[in-house]
Design a protein around this motif. Sequence first.
Motif, PDB file in Angstrom:
ATOM      1  N   ILE A 297      -0.346   2.197  -2.153  1.00  0.00           N
ATOM      2  CA  ILE A 297      -0.206   1.752  -0.646  1.00  0.00           C
ATOM      3  C   ILE A 297      -0.143   2.803   0.234  1.00  0.00           C
ATOM      4  CG2 ILE A 297       0.563  -0.653  -1.307  1.00  0.00           C
ATOM      5  CD1 ILE A 297       3.279  -0.100  -0.206  1.00  0.00           C
ATOM      6  N   LYS A 298      -0.105   3.988  -0.266  1.00  0.00           N
ATOM      7  CA  LYS A 298      -0.086   5.198   0.657  1.00  0.00           C
ATOM      8  C   LYS A 298      -1.525   5.408   1.589  1.00  0.00           C
ATOM      9  CE  LYS A 298       3.548   7.505  -1.844  1.00  0.00           C
ATOM     10  NZ  LYS A 298       4.083   8.757  -2.709  1.00  0.00           N
ATOM     11  N   LYS A 299      -1.508   6.406   2.292  1.00  0.00           N
ATOM     12  CA  LYS A 299      -2.472   6.659   3.265  1.00  0.00           C
ATOM     13  C   LYS A 299      -4.075   6.700   2.699  1.00  0.00           C
ATOM     14  CE  LYS A 299       0.514   8.228   6.953  1.00  0.00           C
ATOM     15  NZ  LYS A 299       0.536   9.227   8.003  1.00  0.00           N
ATOM     16  N   ASN A 300      -4.150   7.275   1.329  1.00  0.00           N
ATOM     17  CA  ASN A 300      -5.365   7.362   0.697  1.00  0.00           C
ATOM     18  C   ASN A 300      -5.700   6.186  -0.063  1.00  0.00           C
ATOM     19  OD1 ASN A 300      -3.596   7.843  -1.281  1.00  0.00           O
ATOM     20  ND2 ASN A 300      -4.849   9.453  -2.110  1.00  0.00           N
ATOM     21  N   SER A 301      -5.103   4.913   0.029  1.00  0.00           N
ATOM     22  CA  SER A 301      -5.728   3.951  -0.750  1.00  0.00           C
ATOM     23  C   SER A 301      -6.682   3.071  -0.007  1.00  0.00           C
ATOM     24  CB  SER A 301      -4.331   2.943  -1.024  1.00  0.00           C
ATOM     25  OG  SER A 301      -3.803   2.185   0.146  1.00  0.00           O
ATOM     26  N   PRO A 302      -7.247   2.258  -0.813  1.00  0.00           N
ATOM     27  CA  PRO A 302      -8.349   1.454  -0.256  1.00  0.00           C
ATOM     28  C   PRO A 302      -7.847   0.158   0.708  1.00  0.00           C
ATOM     29  CG  PRO A 302      -8.159   1.075  -2.659  1.00  0.00           C
ATOM     30  CD  PRO A 302      -7.450   2.062  -2.178  1.00  0.00           C
ATOM     31  N   GLN A 303      -6.443  -0.075   0.175  1.00  0.00           N
ATOM     32  CA  GLN A 303      -5.567  -1.246   1.098  1.00  0.00           C
ATOM     33  C   GLN A 303      -5.341  -0.561   2.184  1.00  0.00           C
ATOM     34  OE1 GLN A 303      -5.065  -0.553  -2.230  1.00  0.00           O
ATOM     35  NE2 GLN A 303      -5.142  -2.434  -3.158  1.00  0.00           N
ATOM     36  N   TYR A 304      -4.853   0.649   2.445  1.00  0.00           N
ATOM     37  CA  TYR A 304      -4.517   1.314   3.720  1.00  0.00           C
ATOM     38  C   TYR A 304      -5.853   1.552   4.586  1.00  0.00           C
ATOM     39  CZ  TYR A 304      -1.668   4.409   6.789  1.00  0.00           C
ATOM     40  OH  TYR A 304      -1.158   5.057   8.110  1.00  0.00           O
ATOM     41  N   LEU A 305      -7.029   1.865   4.036  1.00  0.00           N
ATOM     42  CA  LEU A 305      -8.235   1.903   4.716  1.00  0.00           C
ATOM     43  C   LEU A 305      -8.375   0.436   5.413  1.00  0.00           C
ATOM     44  CD1 LEU A 305     -10.738   3.691   5.463  1.00  0.00           C
ATOM     45  CD2 LEU A 305     -11.821   2.795   3.334  1.00  0.00           C
ATOM     46  N   LEU A 306      -8.405  -0.607   4.609  1.00  0.00           N
ATOM     47  CA  LEU A 306      -8.861  -1.908   5.043  1.00  0.00           C
ATOM     48  C   LEU A 306      -7.582  -2.330   6.388  1.00  0.00           C
ATOM     49  CD1 LEU A 306     -10.330  -4.549   4.812  1.00  0.00           C
ATOM     50  CD2 LEU A 306      -8.367  -4.980   2.798  1.00  0.00           C
ATOM     51  N   ALA A 307      -6.342  -1.973   5.892  1.00  0.00           N
ATOM     52  CA  ALA A 307      -5.490  -2.583   6.870  1.00  0.00           C
ATOM     53  C   ALA A 307      -5.634  -1.865   8.217  1.00  0.00           C
ATOM     54  CB  ALA A 307      -4.086  -2.437   6.396  1.00  0.00           C
ATOM     55  N   THR A 308      -5.978  -0.727   8.234  1.00  0.00           N
ATOM     56  CA  THR A 308      -6.174   0.162   9.312  1.00  0.00           C
ATOM     57  C   THR A 308      -7.453  -0.390  10.300  1.00  0.00           C
ATOM     58  OG1 THR A 308      -5.292   2.258   8.462  1.00  0.00           O
ATOM     59  CG2 THR A 308      -6.744   2.485  10.241  1.00  0.00           C
ATOM     60  N   TYR A 309      -8.517  -0.714   9.606  1.00  0.00           N
ATOM     61  CA  TYR A 309      -9.704  -1.118  10.152  1.00  0.00           C
ATOM     62  C   TYR A 309      -9.264  -2.318  10.682  1.00  0.00           C
ATOM     63  CZ  TYR A 309     -14.765  -2.385  10.715  1.00  0.00           C
ATOM     64  OH  TYR A 309     -15.890  -2.833  11.392  1.00  0.00           O
ATOM     65  N   MET A 310      -8.689  -3.306   9.764  1.00  0.00           N
ATOM     66  CA  MET A 310      -8.565  -4.713  10.551  1.00  0.00           C
ATOM     67  C   MET A 310      -7.751  -4.928  11.620  1.00  0.00           C
ATOM     68  SD  MET A 310     -10.944  -6.231   8.659  1.00  0.00           S
ATOM     69  CE  MET A 310     -10.337  -7.892   9.021  1.00  0.00           C
ATOM     70  N   THR A 311      -6.646  -4.096  11.612  1.00  0.00           N
ATOM     71  CA  THR A 311      -5.457  -4.225  12.486  1.00  0.00           C
ATOM     72  C   THR A 311      -6.179  -3.633  14.017  1.00  0.00           C
ATOM     73  OG1 THR A 311      -3.862  -4.182  10.786  1.00  0.00           O
ATOM     74  CG2 THR A 311      -3.163  -3.683  13.075  1.00  0.00           C
TER      75      THR A 311
END
Length: 427
Positions: A297-311
């Motif tokens: 869940i750090k900054k280079n994860s797909p989840q982080y990419l998704l969370a950044t975009y959606m928020t």
Amino acid sequence: MIKKNNINILKKLEERNILYQATNKEDLFKILNEKKINLYCGFDLTAESLHIGHLIQLITLKYFQELGHKPIILLGGATSLIGDPSFKLKKRKINPIDNINLWFKKISLQINNFLDFNCGKNSAIIINNYEWFHQMNILFFLKKIGKHFCVNHMMNKDSIKNRMTNNNIQGISFTEFSYNLLQSYDFAYLNKKFDVILQIGGSDQWGNIISGIDLIKKIYKKKVFGLTTNLIIKNDGTKFGKTEKEAIWLDHKKTNPYKFFQFWLNIPDSIVFKFLNMFTNYESKIIKSFYQKQNNIKKNSPQYLLATYMTKMVHGETNLVISKKITNLLFYENINNFSENDFLTLLKNIHNISLENKSFDLPTILILSKFTSSRKKAVILIKSNSIFINNQNISNTNFIFTDHDKKFHHFTLLRKGKKNFCLIYWK
């Protein structure tokens, strides 16, 4: 509004796993390739906010608008008074008209963040079907509209049949049964007044959309189209919905930006790439480049990419920055390095309680923080090493809070497990 030419919108929606099904796909593609159309999507006003289950429809409308098509959003002030029975186990709660009128205003403002309402001919518009239904004569409706619907055919729709044949499910009222007619007439009304030729909705709306297409064919002798999107499914296999537990709302007061960010950050590996494809406009090569970065869940994860975009899309850049800061404070930063402003930021954005500055034992605090409902359960939590105070594990069931536990004399960070936080503010 930038107009993108020579793009097969149907193919694009399929590639992004958004398109579920469409009527007469070849004919629809031909029309979309030849001219700009008017299309609509309806949302009933059953809460004061839309939720993430509505995002796919909004994203789909945006794709169409970017290609020069005109999106119309119908907010169901009238149909909300009836209640869509589609695949519901029981009758929906019917809300007062005053609530529905207030929710119309709030949801209209939310939708303004997703579509362009000032871009010329294809500017989006929002309308309320209460405008035409509240003054309609019932005899006119039954004579001109009702005669085109076969009860036998309506009863064979899965959404209706399930309510009528399952002994464990409530039956269906005539009011709910008539919902299909009302939504069908919405399509017919918009076709006549705005030349709308395409309705989009979630896959659970297929039956209602088909009924509208059939009605227009019967009364106006016109060919129109329907398109449905894939539903957003939770981990337990049920769809995201505002009547379900733990709904993630678009209203920052109902789901704050930090919680919204955390929701996407904790999407399972099994569906994160599907969500990246559906919800974002990242190119497939960018999404694929993250396949090797799962379980992180750090900054280079797909989840982080998704969370950044959606928020950022839903709550804006400022709230995204705050959400990232809170995430860093709670999960990565040493609490001894927190400033007083850091604690004040947490106080505004995470679960918290305010207490008089006196002695409390840990079981009492766990109850007050709503981490548990009884002292017996609190003791079990403490003994299981699930409770942390300022990130230090506490196993003493008789623990008493002292000034030593109060950062800057006012703040104590309480944690249950890995992800449940409560900030105590000592007055």
